[in-house]
Design a protein around this motif. Sequence first.
Motif, short mmCIF file in Angstrom:
data_model
loop_
_atom_site.label_atom_id
_atom_site.label_comp_id
_atom_site.label_asym_id
_atom_site.label_seq_id
_atom_site.Cartn_x
_atom_site.Cartn_y
_atom_site.Cartn_z
N LEU A 48 4.02 2.82 2.54
CA LEU A 48 3.15 2.92 3.49
C LEU A 48 1.77 2.04 3.04
N ILE A 49 1.37 1.90 1.76
CA ILE A 49 0.08 1.44 1.58
C ILE A 49 0.23 0.14 0.98
N ARG A 50 1.48 -0.58 0.91
CA ARG A 50 1.55 -2.01 0.47
C ARG A 50 1.37 -2.73 1.83
N PRO A 51 1.03 -4.10 1.54
CA PRO A 51 0.65 -4.87 2.80
C PRO A 51 1.89 -5.29 3.54
N GLY A 52 1.85 -5.53 4.90
CA GLY A 52 3.21 -5.69 5.71
C GLY A 52 2.88 -4.93 7.02
N SER A 53 3.33 -5.59 7.91
CA SER A 53 3.05 -5.16 9.23
C SER A 53 4.16 -4.14 9.80
N ASN A 54 5.35 -4.07 8.93
CA ASN A 54 6.62 -3.14 9.24
C ASN A 54 6.51 -1.99 8.50
N ARG A 453 -4.71 -5.28 -4.10
CA ARG A 453 -4.90 -6.44 -4.92
C ARG A 453 -5.00 -5.78 -6.33
N GLU A 454 -5.59 -4.56 -6.54
CA GLU A 454 -5.83 -4.26 -7.93
C GLU A 454 -4.40 -3.58 -8.50
N ALA A 455 -3.52 -3.01 -7.83
CA ALA A 455 -2.40 -2.85 -8.35
C ALA A 455 -1.34 -3.88 -8.59
N ALA A 456 -1.43 -5.06 -7.84
CA ALA A 456 -0.84 -6.23 -8.15
C ALA A 456 -1.41 -6.95 -9.36
N ILE A 457 -2.65 -6.76 -9.61
CA ILE A 457 -3.14 -7.57 -10.76
C ILE A 457 -2.70 -6.74 -12.12
N GLN A 458 -2.65 -5.54 -12.00
CA GLN A 458 -2.23 -4.62 -13.00
C GLN A 458 -0.80 -4.99 -13.41
N GLN A 459 -0.04 -4.79 -12.36
CA GLN A 459 1.48 -5.26 -12.65
C GLN A 459 1.67 -6.55 -13.15
N THR A 470 -6.08 -14.93 -14.57
CA THR A 470 -4.86 -15.38 -14.14
C THR A 470 -4.16 -14.54 -13.15
N ALA A 471 -4.03 -13.30 -13.70
CA ALA A 471 -3.51 -12.40 -12.80
C ALA A 471 -3.93 -12.03 -11.30
N THR A 472 -5.39 -12.25 -11.46
CA THR A 472 -6.06 -12.09 -10.23
C THR A 472 -5.59 -13.14 -9.12
N ASP A 473 -5.78 -14.33 -9.52
CA ASP A 473 -5.47 -15.65 -9.18
C ASP A 473 -3.96 -15.45 -8.56
N ALA A 474 -3.13 -15.25 -9.31
CA ALA A 474 -1.75 -15.05 -8.93
C ALA A 474 -1.57 -14.07 -7.86
N ALA A 475 -2.02 -12.99 -8.02
CA ALA A 475 -2.05 -11.84 -7.07
C ALA A 475 -2.44 -12.05 -5.70
N GLU A 476 -3.51 -12.67 -5.63
CA GLU A 476 -3.98 -13.14 -4.51
C GLU A 476 -3.03 -14.14 -3.61
N GLU A 477 -2.69 -15.05 -4.38
CA GLU A 477 -1.86 -16.25 -3.96
C GLU A 477 -0.63 -15.71 -3.41
N LEU A 479 -0.02 -12.37 -2.48
CA LEU A 479 -0.31 -11.52 -1.50
C LEU A 479 -0.60 -12.51 -0.01
N GLN A 480 -1.24 -13.41 -0.08
CA GLN A 480 -1.62 -14.07 1.05
C GLN A 480 -0.46 -15.04 1.48
N GLY A 481 0.46 -15.17 0.61
CA GLY A 481 1.48 -16.27 0.99
C GLY A 481 2.76 -15.56 1.39
N PHE A 482 2.88 -14.14 1.40
CA PHE A 482 4.00 -13.57 1.80
C PHE A 482 3.75 -12.34 2.71
N THR A 483 2.62 -12.13 3.26
CA THR A 483 2.17 -10.89 4.04
C THR A 483 1.05 -11.45 4.78
N ASP A 484 0.67 -10.24 5.68
CA ASP A 484 -0.60 -10.59 6.47
C ASP A 484 -1.81 -10.04 5.78
#
Length: 490
Positions: A48-54, A453-459, A470-477, A479-484
């Motif tokens: 429920l809290i992950r990004p995505g419209s569905n 964002r923080e959960a993705a960075i930590q993972q 590096t994790a921050t840049d990768a996480a943002e790229e 998240l933006q590339g595969f979701t809304d």
Amino acid sequence: MNELAHDHGDAAGFLRQYQACFATRADGSSWPNWETTWRRGTQYFRGLIRPGSNKSIAGIASMVDIKQEKLERFVRESAWKYKNVEEHLRQTAPEAAQGAASALILDGMGIPKKGHDSVGVGRQWCGATGKMDNCQVTVNLTLASPGQHRNADQISWPLGMRLYTPKKWIGDNSSIYDSIQEQQQYAKRRKEAGIPNDIEYQPKHKIGGDLVEEAADSGLDFGCVLGDSNFGKSTQLRRRLRAEAIPYALELVPSKFPVIDEETPLQEESESGSDDPDETRWEISEDEEIFSPEDLAQEVEDTDTEREWEHIHWAEGTKETLSGEFYRTRVRVVTDRANREVGEETGWLLIEKTTDDDEDDSTVSVKAWICWNLDESSLEELVQWTHLRWSIERFHEDIKQHLGADEFQGRSWDGFHRHLAVVMLAHAFIATHRLEAGQDLSSFEVVMQRIVREAAIQQLMENLNFDRETATDAAEEMLQGFTDWRIPDL
């Protein structure tokens, strides 16, 4: 604020305090596969809290990489009870959301639907579309506190969401069906939806009253109960709240709420009786004026009277100070206008004047509230309370847009309520993070984005040994590339 107050956006610590909801029965016992139920609950929550419209079950299953059938069994067949989640939410409500300035807020929520088989669906008023529509309707209760600095800083904490079930779904009155075939169709739908046999028809005011009593009995600290005119017009709800000594400030239909001045002399007790044997009613003289809030507003508008509007501001909005013109007076509520009967209900009648200007003319409209057991409250306090009700509209928008409250596609009674129970937990998780920010709280959406964002960075840091940059840049790229999802305004 560049980072979350927690070390990471993971929900494990927050969810742990609610584990008993998914692992034990009301009597404290458990069941052999409770660990599986708990695991599915955490997976549903994270989806429920992950990004995505569905945020349907299929969408959640895809996001957390689990078979859809397993999540369907979690909401449809598991032994956990959604009411246990509501009880724990009442017990864990944060202190910052409580206090004399806070309120319990009742409201309905419409969920438009196609088809006829989703539990409780029917043609009824739908707030989401603003018209009579095919929909499900829930009665919701939140605890809300006003923002200390800005209107947007209001805090909402979910306490309960219950489905309103139209009479045809209950089946206890054959006269409401158009035909035997229709009655049989609803009996089949009721059985397939798994509506418990002990569920009887309950009007919305009864469902709302139950939610308020449960909250009050739990020891929550609040100033009053708020609700729109759908609840304010219910004499049964207002009487019930008075019997429990629960203060209220309920909105009215300004043209349809007859009152008299509180000091109006009362004659002998009425002999016509009351639907409440414990309530006394009196008659009033033919010479005494009965008026509505709309009548009073017109009188205040008359410059020849001594009554005057007072300009009150109640909060700082995002663009301007929120303010308006208000007037209040003490009244007694008329129970039977035709027979000139009044009851025991007295209080402040609060009215607000708004003016809509156009090129040709200006139109004055009125809002009104009856405020009981708030006798010592100032005009400013009444205004702030009644305008706190706005926060439940924000709550509905957040849980629909970001948490998929209106996306459950199952048809069962338990499934529907269990979905909403996990939605409430997810909202409470976001609200907890908002509170940790202190002053100038970020919006629900921004805080949710920060958590993701923080959960993705930590993972990425834990699984791939990335440094934080590096994790921050990768996480943002990613998240933006595969979701809304978008980068939060840090």
